[in-house]
Design an enzyme around this catalytic site. Structure first.
Site, PDB file in Angstrom:
ATOM      1  N   ASP A 145       4.015  -6.548  -1.205  1.00 35.30           N
ATOM      2  CA  ASP A 145       3.253  -7.023  -2.373  1.00 35.30           C
ATOM      3  C   ASP A 145       4.273  -7.560  -3.400  1.00 35.30           C
ATOM      4  O   ASP A 145       4.416  -7.052  -4.485  1.00 35.30           O
ATOM      5  CB  ASP A 145       2.356  -5.914  -2.965  1.00 35.30           C
ATOM      6  N   ASP A 200      10.275  -5.660  -3.466  1.00 30.77           N
ATOM      7  CA  ASP A 200       9.851  -6.263  -2.197  1.00 30.77           C
ATOM      8  C   ASP A 200      10.744  -7.466  -1.878  1.00 30.77           C
ATOM      9  O   ASP A 200      11.092  -7.704  -0.719  1.00 30.77           O
ATOM     10  CB  ASP A 200       8.407  -6.762  -2.292  1.00 30.77           C
ATOM     11  N   VAL A 214       5.588  -1.903   2.609  1.00 31.09           N
ATOM     12  CA  VAL A 214       6.135  -1.516   1.304  1.00 31.09           C
ATOM     13  C   VAL A 214       5.188  -1.890   0.160  1.00 31.09           C
ATOM     14  O   VAL A 214       5.611  -2.025  -0.988  1.00 31.09           O
ATOM     15  CB  VAL A 214       7.558  -2.111   1.107  1.00 31.09           C
TER      16      VAL A 214
END
Ligand code: BDR
Ligand code: CA
Length: 327
Positions: free
Chosen positions: A12, A17, A137
């Site tokens: 996301d 990330d 994640v």
């Protein structure tokens, strides 16, 4: 060198990330098969575009599959704010974001794939000739939808590595970490799907938090990845300090990159224990990672289901990221 680890990275994106994507692309032992986006830190439009931006900046043509825009169940509560609360503030007219709307990179010149992320998982994992590792994640919605459509896809999952949860730490509510809180129903589904699960929770990631001195070491590499990683560390520390001036910490955990590196080599983690883990689905416990300690409840039906990292090795994590970002 042996065979590369075939990985799908579910993100996301998101500042940490972005570092995980860079590490996955640069890792010599990883074949990054695809990036799947999901709503979380930001709405799906942003997390998808941000993922494309990072890949483009790296000159990577890894496909991006756009995933779920909402959690499985929780979005039917109209007052529930889906994003990562407490990650933005305004000081003297200046905005500070832990996760900016868009990463400070050129707009992407290509689009995401036509197939939605859960459909991609089903297709990939039904037909895979070799098992695939999934590193998730963000909120776990994409994977949960895929597993609901076809639970048999588990047979081709080598392992699911999850950045999420916390035994003694929380960041979204007093008892819940953000990725799990954002879609607790999906998380409960995924951690009980029967696959080998490695959880990299806050307990581990906060042990590896980087300071501005660490950021300077990344910048000293003189590469795109070194510079961008340093920018993101600095941005996260500045935002955290602006949002919470009382907080004594002057560092930031790059959570998602630790999970990615742990998928390739678990030695960055410490104190990994096999535990029974469930997710709180309502009221105050919503999104909490509930670890069962009482032996009398651990039966052949109520079994240990995840490996849970209680700590991590900051120096090993940093050294590995520096190695990957040297080029
Ligand atoms: C997790 O929440 C998000 O804000 C980060 O990207 C990370 O995946 C940490 O709780
Ligand atoms: Ca994330």
């Amino acid at each position: 060198m042996g065979k590369k680890l075939r990985i799908v990275l579910d993100v996301d994106t998101g500042t940490d990330d972005a570092v995980a994507i860079m590490a996955a692309v640069k890792h010599p032992d990883i074949e990054l098969m695809a990036v799947c986006s999901v709503a979380g830190n930001k709405p799906i439009e942003n997390t998808t575009e941000n993922s494309l931006r990072v890949l483009q900046a790296l000159g990577s043509e890894v496909p991006v599959y756009r995933g779920c825009a909402k959690p499985l169940v929780k979005s039917i509560t109209p007052t529930r704010i889906p994003d990562h609360g407490g990650t933005m503030t305004v000081v003297d007219g200046k905005e500070f974001h832990v996760h900016p709307e868009y990463l400070n990179l050129p707009a992407s010149g290509r689009s995401y794939e036509e197939l939605p992320a859960p459909a991609y998982y089903v297709e990939l994992l039904r037909n895979a000739k070799e098992p695939v590792t999934i590193v998730a994640v963000g909120p776990l919605t994409n994977l949960a939808v895929a597993l609901i459509i076809d639970p048999s896809i588990v047979k081709n999952i080598e392992r699911i590595v999850i950045m999420g949860g916390g035994a003694e730490c929380a960041n979204r509510t007093p008892v819940a970490e953000f990725n799990i809180w954002a879609d607790p129903d999906a998380a409960q589904w995924v951690i009980h799907c029967g696959a080998d699960i490695l959880m990299v929770p806050l307990d581990a990631t906060i042990k590896t938090a980087f300071t501005k001195e660490d950021a300077a070491d990344f910048r000293a590499l003189g590469t795109f990845c070194g510079d961008f990683c340093a920018d993101l560390i600095d941005l996260r520390i500045d935002a955290d300090r602006a949002i919470n001036p009382e907080c004594p910490d002057n560092n930031t955990a790059i959570h998602d990159a630790l999970a990615l590196l742990a998928a390739a080599d678990e030695s960055v983690l410490r104190d990994v224990r096999r535990v029974r883990c469930d997710i709180g689905l309502g009221d105050f416990a919503e999104g909490a990672t509930l670890i069962t300690h009482s032996k009398e409840f651990l039966t052949s039906e109520f079994t240990k289901n995840v490996s849970f990292a209680y700590s991590a090795d900051k120096e090993a994590f940093k050294a590995e990221l520096l190695r990957l970002f040297m080029q």
